[in-house]
Structures are given as structure tokens and as C-alpha cells.
Design a protein around this motif. Structure first.
Motif, PDB file in Angstrom:
ATOM      1  N   LYS A 144       8.177 -13.541   6.328  1.00  0.00           N
ATOM      2  CA  LYS A 144       7.759 -14.592   5.384  1.00  0.00           C
ATOM      3  C   LYS A 144       8.920 -15.483   4.965  1.00  0.00           C
ATOM      4  CE  LYS A 144       4.386 -11.363   3.437  1.00  0.00           C
ATOM      5  NZ  LYS A 144       4.213 -10.373   2.356  1.00  0.00           N
ATOM      6  N   THR A 145      10.156 -15.060   5.240  1.00  0.00           N
ATOM      7  CA  THR A 145      11.328 -15.789   4.726  1.00  0.00           C
ATOM      8  C   THR A 145      12.057 -16.604   5.785  1.00  0.00           C
ATOM      9  OG1 THR A 145      12.940 -14.033   5.183  1.00  0.00           O
ATOM     10  CG2 THR A 145      11.673 -13.843   3.133  1.00  0.00           C
ATOM     11  N   ILE A 146      11.671 -16.480   7.024  1.00  0.00           N
ATOM     12  CA  ILE A 146      12.428 -17.149   8.090  1.00  0.00           C
ATOM     13  C   ILE A 146      11.804 -18.487   8.444  1.00  0.00           C
ATOM     14  CG2 ILE A 146      13.316 -15.003   9.073  1.00  0.00           C
ATOM     15  CD1 ILE A 146      11.092 -15.223  11.211  1.00  0.00           C
ATOM     16  N   ASP A 147      12.608 -19.318   9.143  1.00  0.00           N
ATOM     17  CA  ASP A 147      12.153 -20.662   9.485  1.00  0.00           C
ATOM     18  C   ASP A 147      11.807 -20.774  10.973  1.00  0.00           C
ATOM     19  OD1 ASP A 147      11.512 -23.289   8.908  1.00  0.00           O
ATOM     20  OD2 ASP A 147      13.502 -24.004   9.522  1.00  0.00           O
ATOM     21  N   THR A 148      11.420 -19.677  11.553  1.00  0.00           N
ATOM     22  CA  THR A 148      11.033 -19.706  12.963  1.00  0.00           C
ATOM     23  C   THR A 148       9.966 -18.632  13.204  1.00  0.00           C
ATOM     24  OG1 THR A 148      11.856 -19.652  15.241  1.00  0.00           O
ATOM     25  CG2 THR A 148      12.861 -18.085  13.705  1.00  0.00           C
ATOM     26  N   VAL A 149       9.660 -18.424  14.464  1.00  0.00           N
ATOM     27  CA  VAL A 149       8.700 -17.372  14.816  1.00  0.00           C
ATOM     28  C   VAL A 149       9.434 -16.253  15.531  1.00  0.00           C
ATOM     29  CG1 VAL A 149       6.757 -18.965  15.063  1.00  0.00           C
ATOM     30  CG2 VAL A 149       8.205 -18.450  17.051  1.00  0.00           C
ATOM     31  N   PHE A 150       8.781 -15.123  15.688  1.00  0.00           N
ATOM     32  CA  PHE A 150       9.309 -14.100  16.583  1.00  0.00           C
ATOM     33  C   PHE A 150       8.153 -13.369  17.257  1.00  0.00           C
ATOM     34  CE2 PHE A 150       9.093 -12.034  12.399  1.00  0.00           C
ATOM     35  CZ  PHE A 150       8.428 -10.843  12.670  1.00  0.00           C
ATOM     36  N   GLY A 203       5.861 -14.889  11.704  1.00  0.00           N
ATOM     37  CA  GLY A 203       6.751 -15.869  11.083  1.00  0.00           C
ATOM     38  C   GLY A 203       6.051 -17.198  10.924  1.00  0.00           C
ATOM     39  N   ARG A 204       6.793 -18.297  11.157  1.00  0.00           N
ATOM     40  CA  ARG A 204       6.252 -19.651  10.936  1.00  0.00           C
ATOM     41  C   ARG A 204       5.361 -20.057  12.112  1.00  0.00           C
ATOM     42  NH1 ARG A 204       9.409 -23.067   7.763  1.00  0.00           N
ATOM     43  NH2 ARG A 204       7.803 -24.603   8.238  1.00  0.00           N
ATOM     44  N   THR A 205       4.228 -19.415  12.224  1.00  0.00           N
ATOM     45  CA  THR A 205       3.371 -19.639  13.392  1.00  0.00           C
ATOM     46  C   THR A 205       2.766 -21.047  13.407  1.00  0.00           C
ATOM     47  OG1 THR A 205       1.596 -18.546  12.184  1.00  0.00           O
ATOM     48  CG2 THR A 205       2.789 -17.206  13.764  1.00  0.00           C
ATOM     49  N   GLU A 206       2.844 -21.754  12.271  1.00  0.00           N
ATOM     50  CA  GLU A 206       2.349 -23.134  12.267  1.00  0.00           C
ATOM     51  C   GLU A 206       3.227 -24.041  13.133  1.00  0.00           C
ATOM     52  OE1 GLU A 206       3.686 -21.559   9.764  1.00  0.00           O
ATOM     53  OE2 GLU A 206       5.025 -22.808   8.574  1.00  0.00           O
ATOM     54  N   LYS A 207       4.410 -23.556  13.517  1.00  0.00           N
ATOM     55  CA  LYS A 207       5.282 -24.338  14.399  1.00  0.00           C
ATOM     56  C   LYS A 207       4.906 -24.209  15.874  1.00  0.00           C
ATOM     57  CE  LYS A 207       9.467 -24.493  11.596  1.00  0.00           C
ATOM     58  NZ  LYS A 207      10.922 -24.614  11.687  1.00  0.00           N
ATOM     59  N   LEU A 208       3.984 -23.317  16.163  1.00  0.00           N
ATOM     60  CA  LEU A 208       3.607 -23.089  17.557  1.00  0.00           C
ATOM     61  C   LEU A 208       2.701 -24.200  18.074  1.00  0.00           C
ATOM     62  CD1 LEU A 208       2.704 -19.293  17.284  1.00  0.00           C
ATOM     63  CD2 LEU A 208       4.690 -20.252  18.463  1.00  0.00           C
ATOM     64  N   PRO A 209       2.742 -24.448  19.363  1.00  0.00           N
ATOM     65  CA  PRO A 209       1.759 -25.364  19.946  1.00  0.00           C
ATOM     66  C   PRO A 209       0.389 -24.701  19.959  1.00  0.00           C
ATOM     67  CG  PRO A 209       3.113 -24.392  21.672  1.00  0.00           C
ATOM     68  CD  PRO A 209       3.678 -23.910  20.363  1.00  0.00           C
ATOM     69  N   PRO A 210      -0.674 -25.447  20.258  1.00  0.00           N
ATOM     70  CA  PRO A 210      -2.014 -24.842  20.299  1.00  0.00           C
ATOM     71  C   PRO A 210      -2.099 -23.701  21.317  1.00  0.00           C
ATOM     72  CG  PRO A 210      -2.135 -27.231  20.558  1.00  0.00           C
ATOM     73  CD  PRO A 210      -0.688 -26.876  20.594  1.00  0.00           C
ATOM     74  N   GLU A 211      -3.041 -22.815  21.064  1.00  0.00           N
ATOM     75  CA  GLU A 211      -3.198 -21.641  21.932  1.00  0.00           C
ATOM     76  C   GLU A 211      -3.380 -22.044  23.399  1.00  0.00           C
ATOM     77  OE1 GLU A 211      -2.849 -18.605  20.444  1.00  0.00           O
ATOM     78  OE2 GLU A 211      -2.988 -17.617  22.387  1.00  0.00           O
ATOM     79  N   GLY A 262      12.619 -16.620  17.673  1.00  0.00           N
ATOM     80  CA  GLY A 262      12.532 -17.933  18.321  1.00  0.00           C
ATOM     81  C   GLY A 262      11.490 -18.024  19.408  1.00  0.00           C
ATOM     82  N   ARG A 263      10.999 -16.884  19.860  1.00  0.00           N
ATOM     83  CA  ARG A 263      10.048 -16.862  20.968  1.00  0.00           C
ATOM     84  C   ARG A 263       8.629 -16.768  20.449  1.00  0.00           C
ATOM     85  NH1 ARG A 263       9.611 -12.171  25.651  1.00  0.00           N
ATOM     86  NH2 ARG A 263       7.928 -13.153  26.795  1.00  0.00           N
ATOM     87  N   PRO A 264       7.713 -17.577  20.949  1.00  0.00           N
ATOM     88  CA  PRO A 264       7.855 -18.561  22.029  1.00  0.00           C
ATOM     89  C   PRO A 264       7.990 -19.991  21.490  1.00  0.00           C
ATOM     90  CG  PRO A 264       5.526 -18.112  21.678  1.00  0.00           C
ATOM     91  CD  PRO A 264       6.279 -17.330  20.635  1.00  0.00           C
ATOM     92  N   SER A 265       8.684 -20.793  22.255  1.00  0.00           N
ATOM     93  CA  SER A 265       8.572 -22.253  22.148  1.00  0.00           C
ATOM     94  C   SER A 265       9.189 -22.898  20.915  1.00  0.00           C
ATOM     95  CB  SER A 265       7.075 -22.656  22.204  1.00  0.00           C
ATOM     96  OG  SER A 265       6.926 -24.024  22.294  1.00  0.00           O
ATOM     97  N   VAL A 266       9.779 -22.119  20.020  1.00  0.00           N
ATOM     98  CA  VAL A 266      10.303 -22.718  18.785  1.00  0.00           C
ATOM     99  C   VAL A 266      11.829 -22.729  18.774  1.00  0.00           C
ATOM    100  CG1 VAL A 266      10.378 -22.525  16.253  1.00  0.00           C
ATOM    101  CG2 VAL A 266       8.229 -22.111  17.481  1.00  0.00           C
ATOM    102  N   GLY A 267      12.460 -21.666  19.283  1.00  0.00           N
ATOM    103  CA  GLY A 267      13.908 -21.546  19.195  1.00  0.00           C
ATOM    104  C   GLY A 267      14.313 -20.991  17.846  1.00  0.00           C
TER     105      GLY A 267
END
Lengths: 244, 213
Positions: free
Chosen positions: A192-198, B136-144, A114-119
Motif C-alpha cells: 500500500k505504500t509503494i509507487d509501483t507494482v510487484f 501495489g499500484r495496479t492502476e499503473k498497469l495497462p489493460p488486461e 516493477g513487474r510487469p510493465s511499470v518499472g
């Protein structure tokens, strides 16, 4: 968090402060989406948001399980009752010189979902812990994620936990150095399978023979991983010092 | 958690950004550590931090005083703060070493700078926590350019909308750089958000404003 409707004047000051966009203005009143709200407490901090009418307040049920999962994994001002550490984390490298959690010949890994900024949802956390189950990992006992396992050996989490979203949940463990390659392969594949970042952390010891050189971790290059030029360095000033 | 790890940005923008964490370990040396922590707080205050706070009180940029931070320390007292110059950081570590309190000290900063300071002070670094990036889904991140601000609060308290609004306000000349930097810093409760660095980052959006504005 909740809104005293009778006090709110709909000024919208609080909206931009929510890290997950849970606050909106509807019919000139602030409305907090309870599914989105992670109970981080930011909008209610009078010294930060300065709501002119003091209309935002903490949900009295927020310390009751399972809603409390959101609170303890999102609000750094909330001390976890078991770890006595504020928020969602542990002492990790901060006190490794006296705890010896990560010894020579080992790596400490933290996968900060979830880090950063996504949860993150605990559904995503479980995807990672289930993928890691084949390594017979012993998760960090003082990390509050540990208390959410249904079956640690399988990596499954409690159903009520999986209904919660948090600012971040940290999957934290230590492995023998020889397992790093396989563990990283699993982590990067599961990414590649998750819906968030880490955010990915790796803790290791400095080499006694080269105390002023950053430790080298040759396995990282295979996965396109490269340590950032800035990191957290424990200066070894704690006592009693753990040398092993 | 590794809240001071994962700060984004170039080496140039991170060169005057140091976080100091002094942490008694629960069950090992936390009992009776408050006195040493108070002395370290005094050192920090004398040298002059960029930011300082605690989980109990919030930061000096939201009105918390050093006295308040000191008084609020509980059974697991901690010092969290950041510095905007290598010289100040060096001075603080030197004085903590002289104090010889036996508490764990961690510095977050550019590796090269931290190791050089350790060598100059004859300290032997024990362990490191490396940042291996975001996946992960880095496209969800805000701009750098937004992440550079957000990641100065590792607890994730700073919203992308707050950063964007303040960047826009500075760009449009509606807000002074310092005021915008402080506004972005305020949700960070523990005091590791570097306001001086935020000002430098904001300057690129409005080069005609100088630091004295």
C-alpha cells in the motif's frame, strides 16, 4: 542508450518500442530521456527495431557503476559479472532439484518489484526490504539485489542504488514455513505504500505422498491470494537430485 | 528470475502455451553441459517449437538461426523456447527423459496439463513456483488485454505502446494478424513469447481475419 543526432532522421520508428516511454521526437530528432531510460537495450537491437540509419547506440558508460545497475537489472542480454546469470535474476525453481535452495518445510519468496510493465525505483525496493528487516531474512546470495544493500539487517540500500530505476528488481529469500503468515502480512501491507507494482512468487516442494497434486498453501487465502492456474514446475530431472 | 511465470489470461487462452527451460546449474552441473544442450536443441528443432532463442542471439523471429543459437552457447548454456501444443511439449519432455542428461527441466504451463504429462512419463515433480498475482499500484498497469501479450515476455521488453499500436493496426485492417503477432514478439530476446497464442489473442480484435491471412 544514446542517439547519433547526425544520423537520426526523426522517423519515430523507435518510439513505440521503449518499455518505459523514454523516447520522444523533438525537432525531428529522437531524444532519449536519460532519467527515464532503463538501459534495457531494446531500441538499439538492430534485428528488432531496425532503425533505418542505425542511429541508436549503447552508452559507453553503461557498464560503469552506478549506471550499470540499470543495465544489469533491465537488459536480459547483459550477464551479471558476479552471478554469471543473465540479467537480474537467479536460477530459483529452475534448478531447485539440484541446488535444494528451497527445502521441505520452507517457502521461497520472490517479490518482483516493477513487474510487469511499470518499472521500479530502488527507493521502492528499499521500502519493502526495510519492512522485511524484522524477520532477520537471509537474502538469496546469488541475486544481484544482495550487492546493493548498505545494511542488510536494516534492509537499507546504497544511496547511489536508490537513484536508479530498473525494469525490475527481485527481492528473493527463503523462509521457514511457519513464518509465511507474518511475512505475507508485511508484504501486503507494504504494497500500500509503494509507487509501483510487484509480481509475487512462492516456491515450494511437492508432497512425496501426492506427487501429482499441486501443493496446498492454506495461509494464502487469509490474504486473498490464490495461485494462478499456470505456474512453473520443476520436473525433478536434474542430477544429482536433492531430496531433502 | 521467474521470467516465464506470471503469464496472464484465461485457462482457455493458456491451454496451448508451454515454456520449456533447460538449465544447467552454475557450479553444480554446468561444466560440460553444452553437448547435452545441443542434443536437446536438436530435439526441440525436430519437434518444432513455436519460438526459440537465447540471451546471446535473440530469437528465430528476429532472424537468429538454430546454428547461431548453438554456436553462441557459453559457460552457462541454456535452452529457452515455447510450444503451442500439448502433444509437442509431451514429445519433447519424453525425448529429454530418454536422453537422461541430468539437467534441470522446468515447464511453465497450466498446472493440470503439466502434472498430467509428468504422470504419463513417470516423472516426479520436484518443486513449483506459484504466481500469486500483481500487487501495489495496479492502476499503473495497462489493460488486461494488453497485459496478456506483455506478460509473455517476463523480462519486460515488450512495451505497452507496441502492443496497442499492433492491436489497432489489426483492428483497422492495416496489418495481418501474423505480422502483428511477430512484431510484438520480436523484443522478447530469449524465445518464450508464444506467437501462436498472440495470433489467437489478436483474432478477437478482428474476427473477420482468419489464421491463414
Amino acid at each position: 542508450m544514446l542517439v547519433h543526432e547526425e544520423l537520426c532522421v526523426g522517423c519515430g520508428l523507435c518510439v513505440k518500442y521503449c518499455p518505459v516511454g523514454a523516447i520522444s521526437i523533438v525537432d525531428r530528432k529522437a531524444v532519449i530521456d536519460q532519467d527515464k531510460c532503463l538501459e534495457c537495450g531494446t531500441c538499439g537491437r538492430k534485428r528488432v527495431v531496425k532503425c533505418p540509419r542505425g542511429a541508436l547506440y549503447e552508452n559507453p558508460g553503461v557498464y560503469t557503476y552506478p549506471r550499470s545497475i540499470r543495465k544489469f537489472f533491465s537488459d536480459p542480454m547483459a550477464y551479471h559479472p558476479e552471478t554469471k546469470v543473465p540479467g537480474r535474476g537467479t536460477e530459483e525453481v529452475k534448478t531447485n532439484d539440484v541446488t535444494g535452495r528451497v527445502k521441505r518445510g520452507e517457502y521461497g519468496i520472490a517479490i518482483e518489484m516493477g513487474r510487469p510493465s511499470v518499472g521500479a525505483s530502488y527507493v521502492d525496493v528499499e521500502k519493502m526490504t526495510m519492512a522485511l528487516a524484522k524477520f532477520n531474512i537471509e537474502y538469496e546470495a546469488k541475486n544481484p539485489v544482495k550487492s546493493l544493500f548498505l545494511d542488510e539487517a536494516k534492509g537499507t540500500l546504497k544511496e547511489e542504488a536508490k537513484q536508479q530505476r530498473v525494469i525490475s528488481g527481485i527481492i528473493e529469500f527463503t523462509i521457514p514455513a511457519e513464518e509465511l503468515d507474518d511475512v505475507l502480512a508485511t508484504v501486503m501491507e507494504t504494497a500500500k505504500t509503494i509507487d509501483t507494482v510487484f509480481s509475487l512468487d512462492l516456491i515450494c516442494r511437492f508432497d512425496d505422498e501426492h506427487p501429482y497434486e499441486m501443493p496446498k498453501v492454506p495461509e494464502l487465502a487469509k490474504f486473498g491470494l490464490e495461485p494462478r492456474p499456470n505456474s512453473k514446475i520443476n520436473l525433478g530431472m536434474g542430477r544429482p537430485l536433492v531430496e531433502e | 528470475m521467474s521470467h516465464s511465470l506470471h503469464r496472464r489470461g484465461s485457462c482457455e487462452s493458456l491451454k496451448d502455451d508451454f515454456v520449456l527451460l533447460v538449465t544447467p546449474s552454475v557450479g553444480i552441473n554446468n561444466k560440460g553441459s553444452a553437448d547435452a544442450l545441443w542434443k536437446i536443441l536438436d530435439i526441440v528443432q525436430e519437434v518444432g517449437p513455436d519460438n526459440l532463442g537465447s540471451y546471446e542471439t535473440g530469437t528465430i523471429f528476429t532472424g537468429a538461426t538454430v546454428e547461431e543459437i548453438r554456436t553462441a552457447m557459453g559457460d552457462t548454456p541454456r535452452v529457452r523456447c515455447c510450444f503451442d501444443s500439448r502433444e509437442k511439449m509431451f514429445e519433447v519432455i519424453k525425448r529429454i527423459k530418454e536422453l537422461d542428461a541430468g539437467l534441470s527441466v522446468v515447464i511453465s504451463g497450466l498446472n493440470e496439463d503439466v502434472l498430467e504429462m509428468a504422470k504419463d512419463l513417470d516423472l516426479r515433480p520436484h518443486s513449483v513456483n506459484y504466481s500469486l498475482g500483481i500487487h501495489g499500484r495496479t492502476e499503473k498497469l495497462p489493460p488486461e488485454e494488453v497485459l496478456e501479450f506483455i506478460t509473455m515476455c517476463g523480462h519486460g521488453m515488450i512495451s505497452r505502446n507496441l502492443v496497442k499500436e499492433n492491436i489497432e493496426a489489426v483492428r483497422a485492417g492495416r496489418k495481418k494478424i501474423h505480422d502483428a503477432a511477430v512484431a510484438i514478439a520480436q523484443p522478447c530476446v530469449c524465445g518464450i513469447f508464444n506467437v501462436d497464442r498472440a495470433e489467437k489473442l489478436l483474432k478477437k480484435f478482428c474476427p473477420q481475419q482468419n489464421e491463414a491471412d
